[in-house]
Design a protein around this motif. Structure first.
Motif, PDB file in Angstrom:
ATOM      1  N   GLU A  73       0.768  -1.167   0.254  1.00  0.00           N
ATOM      2  CA  GLU A  73      -0.194  -0.005  -0.074  1.00  0.00           C
ATOM      3  C   GLU A  73       0.961   1.019   0.183  1.00  0.00           C
ATOM      4  N   TYR A  74       0.692   2.212  -0.653  1.00  0.00           N
ATOM      5  CA  TYR A  74       1.239   3.717  -0.703  1.00  0.00           C
ATOM      6  C   TYR A  74       0.319   4.725  -0.791  1.00  0.00           C
ATOM      7  N   ARG A  75       0.791   5.881  -0.609  1.00  0.00           N
ATOM      8  CA  ARG A  75       0.206   7.024  -0.677  1.00  0.00           C
ATOM      9  C   ARG A  75       0.952   7.877  -1.620  1.00  0.00           C
ATOM     10  N   VAL A  76       0.441   8.997  -2.010  1.00  0.00           N
ATOM     11  CA  VAL A  76       1.132  10.088  -2.971  1.00  0.00           C
ATOM     12  C   VAL A  76       1.615  11.092  -1.997  1.00  0.00           C
ATOM     13  N   CYS A  77       2.885  11.317  -2.194  1.00  0.00           N
ATOM     14  CA  CYS A  77       3.505  12.419  -1.156  1.00  0.00           C
ATOM     15  C   CYS A  77       3.180  13.879  -1.753  1.00  0.00           C
ATOM     16  N   PRO A  78       2.618  14.777  -0.791  1.00  0.00           N
ATOM     17  CA  PRO A  78       2.319  16.017  -1.011  1.00  0.00           C
ATOM     18  C   PRO A  78       3.270  16.960  -1.508  1.00  0.00           C
ATOM     19  N   GLN A  79       4.429  16.523  -1.243  1.00  0.00           N
ATOM     20  CA  GLN A  79       5.694  17.448  -1.340  1.00  0.00           C
ATOM     21  C   GLN A  79       6.094  17.346  -2.834  1.00  0.00           C
ATOM     22  N   CYS A  80       6.492  16.077  -3.324  1.00  0.00           N
ATOM     23  CA  CYS A  80       7.083  15.813  -4.605  1.00  0.00           C
ATOM     24  C   CYS A  80       5.923  14.887  -5.394  1.00  0.00           C
ATOM     25  N   GLY A  81       5.012  14.357  -4.905  1.00  0.00           N
ATOM     26  CA  GLY A  81       4.216  13.587  -6.016  1.00  0.00           C
ATOM     27  C   GLY A  81       4.625  12.214  -6.009  1.00  0.00           C
ATOM     28  N   TYR A  82       5.625  11.444  -5.405  1.00  0.00           N
ATOM     29  CA  TYR A  82       6.293  10.366  -5.486  1.00  0.00           C
ATOM     30  C   TYR A  82       5.587   9.503  -4.597  1.00  0.00           C
ATOM     31  N   ASN A  83       5.916   8.048  -4.409  1.00  0.00           N
ATOM     32  CA  ASN A  83       5.230   7.185  -3.638  1.00  0.00           C
ATOM     33  C   ASN A  83       5.596   7.239  -2.136  1.00  0.00           C
ATOM     34  N   MET A  84       4.826   7.041  -1.078  1.00  0.00           N
ATOM     35  CA  MET A  84       5.073   7.158   0.059  1.00  0.00           C
ATOM     36  C   MET A  84       4.687   5.767   0.634  1.00  0.00           C
ATOM     37  N   TYR A  85       5.698   5.123   1.419  1.00  0.00           N
ATOM     38  CA  TYR A  85       4.985   3.803   1.994  1.00  0.00           C
ATOM     39  C   TYR A  85       5.185   3.808   3.414  1.00  0.00           C
ATOM     40  N   LYS A  86       4.210   2.832   3.943  1.00  0.00           N
ATOM     41  CA  LYS A  86       4.389   2.974   5.765  1.00  0.00           C
ATOM     42  C   LYS A  86       5.395   2.217   6.277  1.00  0.00           C
ATOM     43  N   GLN A  87       5.928   2.666   7.259  1.00  0.00           N
ATOM     44  CA  GLN A  87       7.125   2.082   8.200  1.00  0.00           C
ATOM     45  C   GLN A  87       6.656   2.240   9.640  1.00  0.00           C
ATOM     46  N   GLY A  88       6.056   1.106  10.218  1.00  0.00           N
ATOM     47  CA  GLY A  88       5.454   1.163  11.575  1.00  0.00           C
ATOM     48  C   GLY A  88       4.153   2.153  11.283  1.00  0.00           C
ATOM     49  N   ARG A  89       4.393   3.070  12.228  1.00  0.00           N
ATOM     50  CA  ARG A  89       3.128   4.229  12.114  1.00  0.00           C
ATOM     51  C   ARG A  89       3.501   5.348  11.324  1.00  0.00           C
ATOM     52  N   MET A  90       4.519   5.284  10.507  1.00  0.00           N
ATOM     53  CA  MET A  90       4.994   6.563   9.889  1.00  0.00           C
ATOM     54  C   MET A  90       5.001   6.183   8.393  1.00  0.00           C
ATOM     55  N   TRP A  91       4.566   7.117   7.660  1.00  0.00           N
ATOM     56  CA  TRP A  91       4.485   7.349   6.048  1.00  0.00           C
ATOM     57  C   TRP A  91       5.524   7.923   5.727  1.00  0.00           C
ATOM     58  N   VAL A  92       6.409   7.403   4.977  1.00  0.00           N
ATOM     59  CA  VAL A  92       7.821   8.047   4.548  1.00  0.00           C
ATOM     60  C   VAL A  92       7.823   8.124   2.942  1.00  0.00           C
ATOM     61  N   CYS A  93       8.115   9.231   2.289  1.00  0.00           N
ATOM     62  CA  CYS A  93       8.486   9.616   0.915  1.00  0.00           C
ATOM     63  C   CYS A  93       9.915   8.814   0.467  1.00  0.00           C
ATOM     64  N   ASP A  94       9.786   7.905  -0.521  1.00  0.00           N
ATOM     65  CA  ASP A  94      10.988   7.457  -0.967  1.00  0.00           C
ATOM     66  C   ASP A  94      11.873   8.419  -1.645  1.00  0.00           C
ATOM     67  N   ASN A  95      11.463   9.439  -2.191  1.00  0.00           N
ATOM     68  CA  ASN A  95      11.871  10.299  -2.886  1.00  0.00           C
ATOM     69  C   ASN A  95      12.545  11.439  -2.263  1.00  0.00           C
ATOM     70  N   CYS A  96      11.964  12.449  -1.492  1.00  0.00           N
ATOM     71  CA  CYS A  96      12.308  13.460  -0.651  1.00  0.00           C
ATOM     72  C   CYS A  96      12.597  13.128   0.525  1.00  0.00           C
ATOM     73  N   GLY A  97      11.939  12.252   1.245  1.00  0.00           N
ATOM     74  CA  GLY A  97      12.086  11.686   2.636  1.00  0.00           C
ATOM     75  C   GLY A  97      11.063  12.570   3.722  1.00  0.00           C
ATOM     76  N   TYR A  98       9.971  12.994   2.779  1.00  0.00           N
ATOM     77  CA  TYR A  98       8.913  13.758   3.849  1.00  0.00           C
ATOM     78  C   TYR A  98       8.300  12.617   4.486  1.00  0.00           C
ATOM     79  N   SER A  99       7.775  12.871   5.914  1.00  0.00           N
ATOM     80  CA  SER A  99       7.104  11.768   6.345  1.00  0.00           C
ATOM     81  C   SER A  99       6.290  12.543   7.592  1.00  0.00           C
ATOM     82  N   TYR A 100       5.428  11.904   8.006  1.00  0.00           N
ATOM     83  CA  TYR A 100       4.389  12.181   9.051  1.00  0.00           C
ATOM     84  C   TYR A 100       3.592  10.799   9.898  1.00  0.00           C
ATOM     85  N   VAL A 101       3.489  11.054  10.998  1.00  0.00           N
ATOM     86  CA  VAL A 101       2.882   9.917  11.784  1.00  0.00           C
ATOM     87  C   VAL A 101       1.543   9.768  11.436  1.00  0.00           C
ATOM     88  N   GLU A 102       1.022   8.618  11.404  1.00  0.00           N
ATOM     89  CA  GLU A 102      -0.479   8.345  11.229  1.00  0.00           C
ATOM     90  C   GLU A 102      -1.188   8.192  12.417  1.00  0.00           C
TER      91      GLU A 102
END
Length: 102
Positions: A73-102
């Motif tokens: 499962e992935y989400r679209v990063c609001p910063q760069c538009g790349y894929n974000m993947y879930k790591q524990g409770r946190m969603w992290v962008c593979d491209n720019c490193g943007y992250s947030y806690v769910e």
């Protein structure tokens, strides 16, 4: 300078004084009407900001979750538009490193 019908001379100073008095009277006549109109309008409702990452929209609308080629499962990063993947409770962008806690 000029003489009007009443025999009074019209110079620049008296013209400006008369114009100012006329503008002031017009302003005093218009201001209460505008104040009444704004007081009669109902107050605007403030909308609460929506969370762009809320899972509620997926559950309510019956939309499918985004799944990549590997089945994750992935989400679209609001910063760069790349894929974000879930790591524990946190969603992290593979491209720019943007992250947030769910």
């Amino acid at each position: 300078m000029f003489e009007n019908e009443f025999g009074k001379s019209l110079d620049r100073r008296s013209f400006l004084r008369g114009s100012a008095l006329f503008a002031g009277a017009l302003g005093l006549a218009v201001v209460p009407a505008l104040a009444q109109q704004s007081a009669q309008q109902p107050p605007e409702k403030k909308e609460e900001p929506k969370d762009p990452f809320a899972d509620d929209k997926d559950k309510k609308d019956g939309e499918k979750k985004l799944i990549d080629d590997e089945g994750r499962e992935y989400r679209v990063c609001p910063q760069c538009g790349y894929n974000m993947y879930k790591q524990g409770r946190m969603w992290v962008c593979d491209n720019c490193g943007y992250s947030y806690v769910e």
